[in-house]
Design an enzyme around this catalytic site. Sequence first.
Site, mmCIF file in Angstrom:
data_model
loop_
_atom_site.group_PDB
_atom_site.id
_atom_site.type_symbol
_atom_site.label_atom_id
_atom_site.label_comp_id
_atom_site.label_asym_id
_atom_site.label_seq_id
_atom_site.Cartn_x
_atom_site.Cartn_y
_atom_site.Cartn_z
ATOM 1 N N TYR A 1 19.563 54.949 88.211
ATOM 2 C CA TYR A 1 19.992 54.298 89.213
ATOM 3 C C TYR A 1 20.944 54.980 90.361
ATOM 4 C CZ TYR A 1 17.682 49.593 88.409
ATOM 5 O OH TYR A 1 16.749 48.801 88.338
ATOM 6 N N TYR B 1 24.085 51.185 94.673
ATOM 7 C CA TYR B 1 23.826 52.246 93.639
ATOM 8 C C TYR B 1 23.928 53.975 94.209
ATOM 9 C CZ TYR B 1 21.737 48.337 91.323
ATOM 10 O OH TYR B 1 21.779 47.183 90.620
ATOM 11 N N GLU C 1 12.507 52.037 81.461
ATOM 12 C CA GLU C 1 13.071 51.877 82.801
ATOM 13 C C GLU C 1 11.872 51.856 83.923
ATOM 14 O OE1 GLU C 1 15.304 50.372 85.157
ATOM 15 O OE2 GLU C 1 16.524 50.882 83.705
ATOM 16 N N ASP D 1 15.782 41.781 86.871
ATOM 17 C CA ASP D 1 17.143 42.697 86.723
ATOM 18 C C ASP D 1 18.236 41.779 86.001
ATOM 19 O OD1 ASP D 1 18.032 45.010 86.663
ATOM 20 O OD2 ASP D 1 19.117 45.094 88.576
ATOM 21 N N CYS E 1 19.735 54.464 81.992
ATOM 22 C CA CYS E 1 19.551 53.476 82.904
ATOM 23 C C CYS E 1 20.394 53.798 84.188
ATOM 24 C CB CYS E 1 19.719 51.975 82.374
ATOM 25 S SG CYS E 1 19.807 50.696 83.660
#
Length: 616
Positions: A218, A246, A288, A107, A214
């Site tokens: 998340y 998140y 993703e 990541d 993305c």
Amino acid sequence: MRLFSPSLLNRIAPFSSLLISKQRQTLRSKTFLLRSNRAFGSDSSIRSESEKRANVMAVVEEASPSRRFWNEVKRKEANFALLSPLVVALASGGLETDVFKIYVQQDVYFLKAFARAYEMAEECADDDDDKTTISTLKNAVLDELKMHNSVLLGWGVDPAKETTVANPATTRYCDFLIATASGKLDSGKGPGKIATPFEMTKIAAYTVGAMTPCMRLYAHLGKELEIFLNQEENASHPYKKWIETYSAKSFEDSARQIEELLDKLSISLTGEELDVIGKLYQQAMKLEVDFFHAQRRIHSSVVPLAQYLNPKSKLILFSDFDLTCTTVDSSAILAEIAILTAQKADLADGGPGKSLGDARASWNDLSTLYTEEYEQCIETLLPSEEVSGFQYDKLYKGLKLLSEFERRANARVIDSGLLRGINVEDIKKAGERLILQDGCRSFFQNLVNLKQKRDLDIHVLSYCWCADLIRSVFSSVGCLDHLSIHSNEFSYEGSLSTGEILRNMESPVDKLEKFKSLISTVCSTTKSDHMSVYIGDSVGDLLCLLHADIGIVVGSSASLRKIGEKFGVSFVPLFPAVVNKQRQLDKDEVPVWRESSGVLYTVSSWFEIHAFLLGQ
């Protein structure tokens, strides 16, 4: 003589136009759709309110490309991410530290490319406010990188000194972002020399479109996992900080900020250019999902179920057909064909005449009577007092009343002669054009592929009056030779129906008896273990759902829930149930799906079923 002459075929082909027509939906809401519990009073009011909300949301989505793009991928790709082994183990708290460390390192590698893409988008933007927004978003990513680096330092890994080798999924995602931010679309073919500020702004819009999914994904995952921090047994959840990051309002604000920026940048774009952004958005979401699935666990995972099960054990999958697989009830389709058959007869006689009028009147009378008696039957089978715990015997007794009602209703249809004279070829054509629920087709196609790798039986159990319709549907999907269909059959003289129905399966009790018979056959012919999964949507599926090892309810039938809950049935969302099973497995316990009777698992779409059973 074939029903589908060119002039008549134009009216109903492609058959999908018939199935999704608003006028037809109004008619079908009064028909044997009710057999799938859409006629129950509470369903009607809920549907009315849902339609109003859906209309409002449709207007909002039309004005917001970011919302439209997200809703297009949420049901599919987002479920494949949520039900990935990595995310399920994160939620359970059982993810191995070494695996999480590798994930964070990957990541970090990705976030550096993400920050670089923001810089490139900022260079392309020609509006000072847009530049400021992009800079703010980039700084948030840099803060996220600092958090990741502090986690790695806590494990004795210095990101400044240790070189991370990106795995193929990470590399593909990073290359895609940088290529998009460079204006290189369609396999590296860019728009050529960027000569004007407008062309630069267009590249900024494309880049933001590729980055937005993305952020939204998340934020979505954070909210889905947040509930596990509130459970008493997870007071010291090992990944609390990750989940809080998140699920935090600040991250949601960032996700909304980039979505608002995408909407603003899209205003000046043409429809074709918006389509490009839509494709970039979808491609980014797929990358993703690939990124999540590329993080391999050391220990076992309960997802996908087909991989978790012992390779020697048999998986037996059962599915209902009407409104579970399809978007419309088959009885409405067959009735429509019957009415068109009558119209064809009128045309041949120089009509309009008695045949068409009789057919429509007969169908309306049958529908009205069915509605009235169905509602009375439902009220009769509901217990007058609150029950304590799961009361299967009482539920079974109540559904026997429904079974008797269904048999009477089918007898009236046969006696009416409405279904007489239908050409089997017309039924097959209707089946070829029948619209399936989103994700259903790909699920069965992938399920057939799984049969080549493990012991798997596939059965379709249906009230449908005519199994030829079902066979035609699955033939068009390419699955007919790999599954067994258990339903009613039309009786024919030559190619035309006699109006009689060979009544093999008319009720919840009939379905259950066939289900038990098939399971019994497996037990008597194989010594290996087996697991049964039943997928259904209505009261007619309730007994089979409860008898399967895993009963999955797709859709949101209010009457199914009302009847089930009245008899103590519990409806549990699938994802939290999966996390609970993973928690058991993390403790070296054997997850038992039927640990408590009367529990059914709810899903919103076939994509969720696909992700759970088959994986990516």
